[in-house]
Design a protein around this motif. Structure first.
Motif, PDB file in Angstrom:
ATOM      1  N   GLY A  36     -32.150  31.527   7.986  1.00 28.93           N
ATOM      2  CA  GLY A  36     -31.170  32.316   7.247  1.00 28.93           C
ATOM      3  C   GLY A  36     -31.449  33.797   7.294  1.00 28.93           C
ATOM      4  O   GLY A  36     -32.142  34.296   8.176  1.00 28.93           O
ATOM      5  N   THR A  37     -30.931  34.497   6.286  1.00 28.37           N
ATOM      6  CA  THR A  37     -31.085  35.946   6.206  1.00 28.37           C
ATOM      7  C   THR A  37     -32.150  36.292   5.185  1.00 28.37           C
ATOM      8  O   THR A  37     -32.638  35.432   4.461  1.00 28.37           O
ATOM      9  N   GLY A  42     -25.708  39.138  -3.334  1.00 31.83           N
ATOM     10  CA  GLY A  42     -24.417  39.625  -2.841  1.00 31.83           C
ATOM     11  C   GLY A  42     -24.436  39.908  -1.361  1.00 31.83           C
ATOM     12  O   GLY A  42     -24.867  39.079  -0.572  1.00 31.83           O
ATOM     13  N   CYS A  43     -24.013  41.098  -0.977  1.00 28.95           N
ATOM     14  CA  CYS A  43     -23.914  41.439   0.441  1.00 28.95           C
ATOM     15  C   CYS A  43     -25.283  41.622   1.083  1.00 28.95           C
ATOM     16  O   CYS A  43     -25.391  41.728   2.291  1.00 28.95           O
ATOM     17  N   TYR A  44     -26.354  41.666   0.271  1.00 32.87           N
ATOM     18  CA  TYR A  44     -27.691  41.883   0.819  1.00 32.87           C
ATOM     19  C   TYR A  44     -28.424  40.587   1.155  1.00 32.87           C
ATOM     20  O   TYR A  44     -29.501  40.604   1.688  1.00 32.87           O
ATOM     21  N   GLY A  45     -27.859  39.468   0.794  1.00 35.18           N
ATOM     22  CA  GLY A  45     -28.531  38.209   1.059  1.00 35.18           C
ATOM     23  C   GLY A  45     -27.525  37.095   1.279  1.00 35.18           C
ATOM     24  O   GLY A  45     -26.325  37.308   1.268  1.00 35.18           O
ATOM     25  N   GLU A  46     -28.044  35.927   1.475  1.00 32.45           N
ATOM     26  CA  GLU A  46     -27.216  34.763   1.758  1.00 32.45           C
ATOM     27  C   GLU A  46     -26.705  34.154   0.452  1.00 32.45           C
ATOM     28  O   GLU A  46     -27.479  33.858  -0.448  1.00 32.45           O
ATOM     29  N   ARG A  47     -25.420  33.944   0.382  1.00 31.36           N
ATOM     30  CA  ARG A  47     -24.834  33.309  -0.800  1.00 31.36           C
ATOM     31  C   ARG A  47     -25.146  31.817  -0.776  1.00 31.36           C
ATOM     32  O   ARG A  47     -25.403  31.238   0.269  1.00 31.36           O
ATOM     33  N   LYS A  48     -25.142  31.203  -1.960  1.00 30.04           N
ATOM     34  CA  LYS A  48     -25.540  29.798  -2.080  1.00 30.04           C
ATOM     35  C   LYS A  48     -24.721  28.881  -1.174  1.00 30.04           C
ATOM     36  O   LYS A  48     -25.278  28.030  -0.485  1.00 30.04           O
ATOM     37  N   ARG A  54     -25.648  26.196   5.941  1.00 30.08           N
ATOM     38  CA  ARG A  54     -26.597  26.453   7.027  1.00 30.08           C
ATOM     39  C   ARG A  54     -27.706  25.413   7.018  1.00 30.08           C
ATOM     40  O   ARG A  54     -28.072  24.858   8.060  1.00 30.08           O
ATOM     41  N   GLU A  55     -28.251  25.113   5.842  1.00 32.23           N
ATOM     42  CA  GLU A  55     -29.320  24.114   5.752  1.00 32.23           C
ATOM     43  C   GLU A  55     -28.839  22.736   6.167  1.00 32.23           C
ATOM     44  O   GLU A  55     -29.572  21.991   6.819  1.00 32.23           O
TER      45      GLU A  55
END
Length: 108
Positions: A36-37, A42-48, A54-55
């Motif tokens: 992931g990231t 918010g825009c700085y990380g991966e949303r749930k 992805r997982e």
């Protein structure tokens, strides 16, 4: 769980790569699928929702992997704290470690 781009970084961290890694179903996948990231909000990380999707996709790759057990053993022994390894997320592996530590040992 290695890819062509992840292998040099991993080799620098642990030395020689285990032989089983070259047989991983993830070897040609983008490492971002498994890691992931960067964390954040918010825009700085991966949303749930994005992380869960992805997982799930990463676990689907792991499900068909011939070296899944070796990968999970490696992640548990290292211990690898990030990403999906051997079909389990970092949180799932953490729970597994805690459960193992809590098990009473038989008296001899």
């Amino acid at each position: 769980m290695t890819t062509m781009t992840a292998q040099p970084r991993l080799a620098a961290l642990i030395g020689e790569l285990p032989a089983w890694m070259s047989y991983g179903a993830c070897r040609d996948e983008d490492p971002d699928l498994f890691f992931g990231t960067d964390p954040g909000f918010g825009c700085y990380g991966e949303r749930k929702a994005a992380r869960v999707a992805r997982e799930k996709a990463a676990k689907a790759v792991c499900a068909a992997c011939p070296v899944r057990e070796s990968c999970l053993e490696f992640a548990m022994a290292t211990p690898e704290h990030d990403g999906v390894w051997g079909g389990l997320t970092d949180k799932e592996r953490r729970r597994m470690r805690r459960a193992t530590l809590r098990k009473p040992t038989p008296s001899t």
